[in-house]
Structure formats: structure tokens, C-alpha cells
Motif scaffolding. Sequence first.
Motif, short mmCIF file in Angstrom:
data_model
loop_
_atom_site.label_atom_id
_atom_site.label_comp_id
_atom_site.label_asym_id
_atom_site.label_seq_id
_atom_site.Cartn_x
_atom_site.Cartn_y
_atom_site.Cartn_z
N THR A 32 0.70 -0.78 0.07
CA THR A 32 -0.04 0.31 -0.06
C THR A 32 0.48 0.78 0.12
N TYR A 33 0.45 2.32 -0.26
CA TYR A 33 0.89 3.84 -0.24
C TYR A 33 1.50 3.95 1.75
N GLY A 34 3.30 4.09 1.71
CA GLY A 34 3.31 3.99 2.82
C GLY A 34 3.32 2.55 3.99
N GLY A 35 2.68 1.97 3.62
CA GLY A 35 2.97 0.62 4.00
C GLY A 35 2.62 -0.51 3.58
N TYR A 37 -7.54 -6.82 -3.81
CA TYR A 37 -6.93 -5.82 -3.32
C TYR A 37 -6.62 -4.86 -4.23
N MET A 38 -6.55 -3.66 -3.93
CA MET A 38 -6.55 -1.87 -4.52
C MET A 38 -5.69 -1.70 -3.36
N ALA A 39 -4.70 -0.48 -3.56
CA ALA A 39 -4.18 0.19 -2.99
C ALA A 39 -4.11 1.78 -3.42
N VAL A 40 -4.61 2.61 -2.43
CA VAL A 40 -4.95 3.73 -3.06
C VAL A 40 -5.39 5.06 -2.13
N ARG A 44 -24.33 -17.19 -10.61
CA ARG A 44 -24.09 -16.45 -9.66
C ARG A 44 -22.63 -16.26 -9.64
N TYR A 45 -22.04 -15.24 -9.13
CA TYR A 45 -20.65 -14.72 -9.66
C TYR A 45 -20.31 -13.53 -7.88
N ILE A 46 -19.55 -13.42 -7.18
CA ILE A 46 -19.48 -12.88 -6.50
C ILE A 46 -18.01 -12.40 -6.29
N THR A 47 -17.47 -10.83 -6.85
CA THR A 47 -15.95 -10.77 -6.57
C THR A 47 -16.13 -9.22 -5.80
N LYS A 48 -14.89 -9.80 -4.58
CA LYS A 48 -15.06 -9.01 -3.45
C LYS A 48 -13.95 -7.94 -3.46
N VAL A 49 -14.32 -6.66 -4.07
CA VAL A 49 -13.16 -5.82 -3.80
C VAL A 49 -12.90 -4.90 -2.46
N THR A 50 -11.45 -4.64 -2.13
CA THR A 50 -10.87 -4.30 -0.98
C THR A 50 -10.80 -3.09 -1.29
N LEU A 51 -10.01 -1.87 -1.00
CA LEU A 51 -9.58 -0.89 -1.21
C LEU A 51 -9.07 -0.80 0.29
N PHE A 52 -7.59 -0.16 -0.29
CA PHE A 52 -6.70 0.10 1.49
C PHE A 52 -6.44 1.69 1.02
N VAL A 53 -6.83 2.44 1.49
CA VAL A 53 -6.67 3.64 1.36
C VAL A 53 -5.93 4.74 1.87
N SER A 54 -4.84 5.31 1.73
CA SER A 54 -3.64 5.82 2.36
C SER A 54 -3.55 6.53 3.17
N GLN A 55 -2.88 7.27 4.06
CA GLN A 55 -3.21 8.67 5.10
C GLN A 55 -2.92 9.85 4.65
N TYR A 56 -1.90 9.40 3.19
CA TYR A 56 -1.61 10.72 2.31
C TYR A 56 -2.04 10.79 1.10
N ASP A 57 -1.72 11.71 0.23
CA ASP A 57 -2.20 11.92 -1.19
C ASP A 57 -1.49 12.00 -2.86
N PHE A 58 -0.27 10.79 -1.63
CA PHE A 58 0.69 10.45 -3.13
C PHE A 58 1.30 9.72 -2.45
#
Length: 407
Positions: A262-265, A312-315, A393-407
Motif C-alpha cells: 500500500t502507499y506508505g505501508g 485488493y487495491m491500494a489507493v 451467481r458470481y461474487i467479486t469482493k473488492v477491498t480498497l486500502f486507502v493511504s493516509q497521504y495523497d501521494f
Amino acid sequence: MFICAVNVIFLVCFCSLHQTFGQDCPSRNEIQGSLRQVQKLLSAHEASYMQSLRNLKKKISALQSSAGKQTSKTINSTCPKLDALINGRKLGKSHHVGHEVHFLCDPGYELVGSETRVCQETLTWSGQQPICQVFITITNTSATAAAAAAAATTYPAATTGPFVRPSRCTTVQGTTHCTCEPGYTISGRDSYTCADIDECELFHNGQAGRLCLHACVNTPGGYRCSCPAGYDVTRDGRSCKDIDECATRQNNCSKDQMCINTYGGFQCVRVDCPKIRNATYVKTSPMRCERNPCPVENKACSQTPNSFSYHYMAVVSNLSAPRVMFRVSALRQIGDTLRFSLLGGKQARRHFTVQRSDRLTGQLMLLTPVQGPATVEAEVEMSELERRVQVGRYITKVTLFVSQYDF
């Protein structure tokens, strides 16, 4: 007019070839008169045509001139280059509208004029071109001829320390000039003391851009940029670059966990297949679980999801929205209809929605920016129907890890 001229010429040719029809042909004088009239008509139309051609050329020239001005205006969308300071330096290279240029003088010189100039929409610079002049001049009227000889002396400062240095003064013919080391300027209290220039305070939040992406630390005679934990300072010394703890093995994830940078970790995640009544699941890949075959008589089993996929996505914090975050597609369609929907609670519906991009694809849209640090989850369901009866039926689970910073 052209038809009339053709008729006259035809009549002349016909009468000259068939003399037996002379009694029906007009006389020579009449033919000559008709030809003169045709000549006048042709001359008039020729003049009209030439005038129209000249007008057209003028319009084409005007259009070319206008296009040239527009191109010139587009190309010259920057302010003129500013002259370099004598005994000083200029900070900032961009000459585009809205950008700033800052000026600093060498030690021992004072800036007279605008310290900062901004490129305006009129493509002119605000303020006046500054100059650097000697900061202070002390004239010793009681100096004797012996004292008029050149002498260089370092005077002790009233207060010493890393941010305060003594100035170096030179006396020549009764006049004393005091200078400072780079990064310092003559103190306002006395000419023998040099105070540190706080570059972070002067230039950190200028319109032309911050000195540092994250934090600026003032140092004696200069400054340095620092980054938060999980980032390294880039080669230019001003920006921050994320450290990939997963790739560099700087993480504490166990063997049965997956490391997500993730951004910063980083995050350690473990995918376990869901436990649902009337159905069992088996992991077919690190991020996918599929349902075991259902008994023929077990209708409740056939209504449970065929598969679960985990992503899993890092933003960065406050990522601009709306934007597409993820797409779900069917490799092959069994039924006659595909339906996409968003599952989850209020948090998911607050930030996300699901839209169809084509017949076989649905996309997860981020509606609003998310302030970090945060973890946001969304579930996208893709259903297959045959004559309005669900067949998969097909389930897609998306998890966003949002950083503390905007960079």
C-alpha cells in the motif's frame, strides 16, 4: 449568356456554309452587331469573375492571417524570460501563467524590488525587476590615512549558534562592507550578525509549487525534505517514493498470508473460502473459491454463488472521483441475460455504484473521494439468467486500502 454566344457563332457558320439559305440569314452588319454585343457581355462577365476572384483571395489571406495569429498566441502562452540577477540568483524555471519566480541575493547584498513575481494571464510579470545591492554601508568619517588601507576582520556575533553566524566585514578607505555565508543574511539588529534564511517559511507554499512534497525541514544555511514512514526521498531531494515492503521483504506476513503493498505501508491478507449453508467451496487459486458440484435434488445449493473472487487495491487519500475502479466480465455466457448489482451496506453504497459498460461487462465506479487512512469494501454480483430464471451467481469482493497521504 454562353448559350446566346453559341447560337450567334452557329448561325454565322451555318450561313457561310449554306449560301442557298441566304434569304433567311441576317446581314453581315447585323451579325457583326450581335458579335459586338456578345463580346461586351463576355467582357462584363470576365470583369465580374475577376472581381469575385480578387475578393476570394482577400478572404483567404484574412483567414490565413487570423489562423497565424491564433497559432502564435497558442505558442507564445508563456511570459518573457526574466533577466538573471547580478550578485543574486533566481528560483523557478516555469514561465507559464500562474507560476511564480523567486529572487535571492548573494550574502552581503539586499534585494530591492519584488521578491516574488507571478506570470499573469496577460503574459506579463507582476511587480518590478529586482536588483541586489550592498546590504549595509558604514562610513567611518574619523578614519585616518593608515586606517584607510584595506583590512578584513570577522566581528564576533552578539549571539552564536547554528542559525546565527558572525558576519565577515571588510573596511576599504573608511567604508565597511559586511557579508554572510550562503544561506544566511545580515540580521536586522546589527551588521555584524548573520541570521539563517528559513527557506521553508519563504517558499514552502508558493503557487509555483512546494519546495517539498511532504515536509520541509529548515537547516543551518539551507533546508532538506523529509518523507513519512514507508516512503523514501527521491533523487531530486523534494518528492517521496513509496517503499514496496512486499517486494523488498520488509514485512512480517506469515506463509499463509499474502502481502499487499500500500502507499506508505503494507497489509497482510488471508483468503478463506466462505462457509455457506447448503454448499461447500474449495480454493482453486490464491484469490478464488469455487462451489463444489451440487446434488441434483438440492435446489438450495444451486441457488448459492458459483464462485467468490477477492481483489485488493491500494489507493491514495482523496483520489479524484468519479472513476472506474474495477471491471467484471463473463468469459462466456450460459444464459440469455447478464445482470450486475452492488451488494453490501451503506458504506459501500455511499462510495460506489455499479454500471454496465457493454453486454458482458460491468464496472465498479468510485463516486466520492475517500479520506484516508481507511479500508473500504464493495461486492459486485454478476447473475446469469435464462428466461428470467437464475442459472448462475458470481461474487467479486473488492477491498480498497486507502493511504493516509495523497501521494
